[in-house]
Write an enzyme that holds these catalytic residues in place. Structure first.
Site, short mmCIF file in Angstrom:
data_model
loop_
_atom_site.label_atom_id
_atom_site.label_comp_id
_atom_site.label_asym_id
_atom_site.label_seq_id
_atom_site.Cartn_x
_atom_site.Cartn_y
_atom_site.Cartn_z
N GLY A 189 0.81 -1.20 0.00
CA GLY A 189 0.00 0.00 0.00
C GLY A 189 0.85 1.26 0.00
O GLY A 189 1.92 1.29 -0.60
N SER A 190 0.40 2.27 0.74
CA SER A 190 0.96 3.61 0.60
C SER A 190 2.43 3.73 0.98
O SER A 190 3.07 4.71 0.61
CB SER A 190 0.15 4.59 1.44
OG SER A 190 -1.19 4.56 1.02
#
Lengths: 592, 165
Positions: free
Chosen positions: A294-295
């Site tokens: 993810g981020s």
């Protein structure tokens, strides 16, 4: 001298011949008949003398050799045992400070020869009284059986051995055995691994250094620090419990040497009884597990964009509306619906902005960068449990988009940590290692991003902590007001939805945080991942990384900071604010 | 003549063989001692290995943490407890300052070593005090009375560790 006419020896003794013919001759002369016998006798004498001479000469020489020349090297002389050298067949494993992680102990195992046991009932009663974990009926059955050899109990402690010895039972005896002991128990179970009954390494360092541990009695020193390992494990465990998570992982790495100081995968197992634990406990989430991060991947995406030279910190990207690709749409978690510059995209963790930045570099450039930071191959660490990353193939435009915000590419935590270490330490990638590096040892390294990019990434990571998604975990009023010092941390949170089959599941998340401290001159990176946390009342139902992994990271940093000798600073000090300021951005600190 | 030299040689041989036997028995004795000492060394080494393992086991951070919480008032170092060297005043008017440990029963504030000093923390450098590390063996053993120090020149901080019972 004698008047005999002949002589037995064949010698003509003087006087006899002279009387017969008055020729002046020698007193002794050879007669032709006796000459042959005489020659033979002489030859025999010489041979015998030579034999004796040779034999005595040999004995004499040997005596000189043994007593004068060869002193000390007499055969059969005993040797002193080398003091200090362990007698065990498998070397110890130590942590970086010399704390024992694994050792081999010679233990005594109790066996009996039922034929020699006089009173089986009494023996069984006494044994059960001394070793309460034995069962009376089983022991009695064993002792009255028809065999000549039965094990009663393996690997007794020295105290138990003493107690049993004191019973003085006939027919009961001990057999020496070697046993691998892990004094730290679960603490570094995935890292150290375990051995089987025949003392072969079956996991972790025990497996990869199996030969070395058997051949070289010198202890093997790892890079981990038991104290850091404990703090990391404790905090991840507490967070897992708080958010009812199914698993977790944590890594602390020295950015300048690549040494891994903490390496935790939860749930873990007891290396003494690995078979008795659920299979999931033996799964190494920190290096074998690969996840869509993810981020946190945006650190690398941004580094890639900035390092390409085509994107500047001040550049703005259009994030006004979601991006549509086929039937998918890429949107933001907190939509801003406006044009954002690079620091804003990073701070708000904008997916749209990240995609736009990656598009400047293109799929080929992105793939090339991922290769440079080692995402296309498994992590190069010393344990055998290393997972292959799942990468897009072929690497198309849609893959470029998802990879830019950390989906569609699965990597292991140790890979992410190592690449973030490289990006923040000035741009040099040092291979991650689980073995202690000697002081002053040359650390291999390759440049992956420029020093300028590295500095910009550090500032961006600081921005996330002071103003972004990790703010509530790290920024307290007292620290912001300069009343108490605090550690300079920079980082990035990431929350990814997990895939089940081919679809993403809303409620199965992977929250992670990767940070570096002190961010103005990073020395350590920390990675914390919480697998499937569920929101609680206290976190207002949130289970995102800002509420789970980031606070855990903060607690870990606060506790390991003093151990690592990192100095906390006053956040309001002008030079501290100045060092991390980004042109054109006015953050919380600047407004104070 | 023959008799004399023979006697000398016989005497020499007797003495030599006597010495040889004596030496041989001593060597045997020494060899036995050596092997017994060797066995002893091996036994000691095994004992050392067992003790090392036990030492490591007893120093398990989780166990130490539990014991420290149970028997002392020590806590992990907090960031707030660190002060800069400049923040410590040149001289304290009262002389010796004693930071008392809280009573064990009450969940009282931490051993405020730093709180004793004014919180003037605007300097960048921080004196990382030799903080009580968590894995170090706790200085247990009740509340020892702080030594009544004679008047001193420099600033002195005394902390009384250990819970009072």
């Amino acid at each position: 001298m004698t008047d005999a006419d002949f002589s037995l020896t064949g010698f003509d003794i003087a006087g006899i011949d002279r009387r017969q013919n008055a020729r002046p001759e020698g007193r002794v002369r050879l007669q032709s008949r006796a000459a042959h016998a005489l020659e033979q006798g002489r030859a025999r004498l010489i041979v015998t003398a030579a034999m004796f001479g040779l034999a005595f000469g040999t004995v004499g020489l040997r005596l000189v050799d043994v007593m004068v020349l060869n002193r000390g090297a007499e055969p059969g002389a005993g040797r002193a045992v080398t003091a200090g050298a362990p007698q065990a067949s498998r070397a110890d494993i130590l942590d970086r400070n010399g704390v024992l992680l694994a050792t081999s102990l010679t233990t005594a195992s109790l066996f009996a020869d039922p034929k020699l046991v006089i009173d089986a009932e009494e023996a069984a009663r006494k044994l059960v009284a001394t070793l309460p974990e034995l069962d009376y009926r089983t022991v009695l059955a064993e002792l009255t059986s028809d065999k000549r050899f039965v094990w009663l109990k393996r690997n007794l402690t020295p105290r138990q051995q003493f107690e049993v010895n004191r019973l003085g039972l006939p027919g009961v005896s001990f057999q020496k055995e070697e046993r691998r002991i892990y004094p730290q128990g679960n603490l570094a179970a995935h890292l150290v691994g375990f051995t089987g009954v025949d003392n072969n390494g079956l996991m972790g360092m025990e497996q990869s250094f199996d030969k070395r541990l058997k051949e070289n009695p010198q202890p093997l020193q790892l890079s981990v620090d038991v104290r850091i390992q404990h703090i990391l494990r404790k905090e991840i465990m507490a967070t897992m419990e708080e958010f009812s998570a199914i698993g977790g992982a944590g890594i602390v790495q020295d950015v300048k040497t690549g040494e891994i100081l903490g390496f935790v995968s939860l749930p873990d197992f007891d290396p003494h009884i690995p078979g008795d634990m659920p299979d999931d406990t033996r799964f190494n989430r920190a290096s074998l597990g690969v996840f869509e991060m993810g981020s946190t991947m945006k650190i690398l995406n941004t580094a890639m964009a900035l390092d390409s030279g085509h994107v500047k910190m001040t550049d703005s990207f259009d994030a006004t509306r979601p991006i549509r690709v086929g039937r998918f749409s890429i949107s933001d978690y907190h939509p801003e619906n406006r044009w954002m510059n690079v620091p804003e995209i990073f701070r708000e963790s904008s997916n749209i902005g990240s995609v736009k930045m990656a598009q400047v570099v293109g799929p080929q450039g992105q793939r090339e960068f991922m290769q440079r930071i080692g995402f296309l191959k498994p992590a190069q660490i010393e344990i055998p449990e290393v997972g292959w990353p799942l990468i897009p193939n072929p690497w198309k435009e849609v893959n470029l988009m998802t990879v830019s915000f950390g989906h569609g590419i699965s990597i292991s935590p140790v890979q992410l940590t190592n690449s973030v270490s490289a990006v923040v330490n000035g741009g040099i990638m040092h291979p991650a290692t689980l073995l202690k590096r000697e002081k002053g040892e040359e650390v291999p390294g390759t440049r992956v991003v420029s020093a300028k990019t590295s500095e910009e990434i550090r500032k961006l990571m600081r921005l996330v902590v002071t103003d972004g998604t990790a703010k509530q975990a790290f920024m307290e009023k007292a620290a912001l007001a300069g009343e108490v010092p605090s550690y300079m941390v920079g980082g990035k949170t990431g929350t990814a939805e997990k895939t089940r089959g081919r679809t993403y599941v809303k409620n199965a998340r992977l929250s992670n945080f990767v940070g570096a401290f002190p961010i103005n001159d990073p020395r350590y990176t920390i990675f914390i991942m919480i697998d499937e946390p569920k929101g609680t009342k206290k976190s207002f139902g949130y289970a995102t990384a800002g509420w789970t992994a980031a606070p855990a990271a903060r607690r870990v940093i606060d506790q390991i900071g003093p151990l690592l000798g990192v100095k906390p600073v006053n956040l309001t000090a002008p030079d501290v604010v100045e060092a991390m300021a980004i042109d054109g951005m006015r953050g919380t600190l600047a407004s104070y | 003549m023959i008799g004399k030299s023979t006697i000398v040689w016989v005497c020499l041989a007797t003495v030599a063989s006597g010495i040889l036997y004596h030496t041989s028995y001593r060597v045997q004795e020494q060899a036995e001692r050596l092997s017994s000492i060797n066995r002893q060394i091996v036994a000691e080494q095994e004992a050392i290995q067992v003790l090392k393992a036990e030492w490591a086991y007893l120093n398990d951070p989780a166990r130490l943490e539990r014991l420290v919480a149970q028997h002392t008032a020590l806590k992990p170092v907090q960031v707030a407890q660190m002060v800069t060297l400049d923040a410590i005043p040149e001289k304290l008017p009262e002389g010796v300052l004693v930071a008392e440990a809280p009573a064990a029963a009450a969940p009282a504030p931490r051993t405020q070593v730093a709180a004793a000093a004014p919180t003037k923390t605007d300097a960048a450098k921080v004196a990382a005090k030799p903080a009580p590390k968590k894995t170090d063996a706790p200085k247990a053993g009740g509340a020892k009375p702080a030594p009544q120090a004679a008047p001193v020149d420099g600033p002195v901080l005394l902390a009384r560790y250990g819970a009072r019972r």
